[in-house]
Design a protein around this motif. Sequence first.
Motif, mmCIF file in Angstrom:
data_model
loop_
_atom_site.group_PDB
_atom_site.id
_atom_site.type_symbol
_atom_site.label_atom_id
_atom_site.label_comp_id
_atom_site.label_asym_id
_atom_site.label_seq_id
_atom_site.Cartn_x
_atom_site.Cartn_y
_atom_site.Cartn_z
ATOM 1 N N TRP A 186 15.884 -34.639 -25.662
ATOM 2 C CA TRP A 186 15.348 -34.549 -24.301
ATOM 3 C C TRP A 186 16.375 -35.066 -23.290
ATOM 4 O O TRP A 186 16.557 -34.482 -22.221
ATOM 5 N N THR A 187 17.065 -36.157 -23.643
ATOM 6 C CA THR A 187 18.074 -36.720 -22.747
ATOM 7 C C THR A 187 19.224 -35.737 -22.540
ATOM 8 O O THR A 187 19.717 -35.561 -21.411
ATOM 9 N N VAL A 188 19.654 -35.084 -23.627
ATOM 10 C CA VAL A 188 20.736 -34.101 -23.510
ATOM 11 C C VAL A 188 20.312 -32.941 -22.627
ATOM 12 O O VAL A 188 21.072 -32.464 -21.770
ATOM 13 N N MET A 190 17.977 -32.943 -20.253
ATOM 14 C CA MET A 190 17.792 -33.357 -18.872
ATOM 15 C C MET A 190 19.112 -33.736 -18.208
ATOM 16 O O MET A 190 19.303 -33.483 -17.010
ATOM 17 N N CYS A 191 20.011 -34.350 -18.950
ATOM 18 C CA CYS A 191 21.230 -34.885 -18.339
ATOM 19 C C CYS A 191 22.433 -33.954 -18.438
ATOM 20 O O CYS A 191 23.394 -34.118 -17.677
ATOM 21 N N VAL A 192 22.411 -33.009 -19.347
ATOM 22 C CA VAL A 192 23.584 -32.155 -19.540
ATOM 23 C C VAL A 192 23.235 -30.675 -19.378
ATOM 24 O O VAL A 192 23.830 -29.971 -18.553
ATOM 25 N N ARG A 194 20.447 -28.953 -18.320
ATOM 26 C CA ARG A 194 19.879 -28.483 -17.052
ATOM 27 C C ARG A 194 20.889 -28.524 -15.909
ATOM 28 O O ARG A 194 20.984 -27.548 -15.132
ATOM 29 N N PRO A 195 21.680 -29.612 -15.748
ATOM 30 C CA PRO A 195 22.697 -29.577 -14.689
ATOM 31 C C PRO A 195 23.735 -28.478 -14.880
ATOM 32 O O PRO A 195 24.184 -27.876 -13.904
ATOM 33 N N ARG A 219 24.748 -37.937 -9.154
ATOM 34 C CA ARG A 219 25.393 -38.632 -10.258
ATOM 35 C C ARG A 219 26.900 -38.507 -10.123
ATOM 36 O O ARG A 219 27.401 -37.609 -9.431
ATOM 37 N N ASP A 221 29.241 -38.716 -12.863
ATOM 38 C CA ASP A 221 29.935 -38.475 -14.120
ATOM 39 C C ASP A 221 30.630 -37.120 -14.051
ATOM 40 O O ASP A 221 30.845 -36.572 -12.965
ATOM 41 N N VAL A 223 29.529 -34.161 -14.893
ATOM 42 C CA VAL A 223 28.666 -33.135 -14.308
ATOM 43 C C VAL A 223 28.622 -33.291 -12.793
ATOM 44 O O VAL A 223 28.639 -32.307 -12.032
#
Length: 276
Positions: A186-188, A190-192, A194-195, A219, A221, A223
Amino acid sequence: ILIGVIGLLGMGKSNDSLHSVYKDQVIPMQQIAAIQKLMLLSRVSLSVAINTPGDDVIRKNAAEVEGYIADISKTQAAFAAGKLAQDEKKLLEQFATDKNQLLQEGVLPAITALRANDIKQADKLLVANIRSLYLSVENDLDKLIKLQNESIEFEYKNSLTHYESFHQLAVGMVIVGLLLGLWAVWTVIMCVVRPVIYAAETLQNVAQGKYDNDITIARYDEVGKLMDTIKAMQITLGFRVADEGRIASENLRIRIGLDNVSTGVTIADTDRTIIY
């Protein structure tokens, strides 16, 4: 790794329990059984000497009984040297007392009577003393065996409890591992993922000439750097296209004006090349 460590700890506990059962229960059970066997053999040898008297028979069986008595003492000492609970120590003391009484009041006087060729006295000792005293000793050994069986049952239940505890812990760790895996996915996403998808869609819009995309950078980073670059590119292309459109519009107005003048007009560039 943690589940593997738990499994190794569980195996270690099981091995320790098995070693404890073998050392503290199985070996003592074998020693008690050996004492029972030796006592029975000594009683049989004594009965043979009484019922079939003869110098050779008496000499042979008396020597056998004395050998059995010595072996019983050795086995008893080995049993006493082991790890004994308080109840076992008390029963062992009672066994030692009853065994000594059996020897002093029954077996040893009977051997002495046999060697003196007093068969009647030996038979009297067998009937009056040895049989009743033997039952007391046998009862002590039975109690020791029962206590060993109870100890084995306790160790088994204890091992079963440890197994269930480690099993539940392992199942719990598997569930936690699955939950952590789902959280990581889920973190991957949401954080990678989807962006990155949003960045691809924004680039597609820019490629189609849409320069009014709302790009918010929340953010800092990799991304975030990508989105910042896309935003800068969108602004640059937007200004460039707008400026080119303004220039083209001005040129169009000039051309239309020149096409509609009534006087002949010629326009050349700096190299005196006629462009109109």
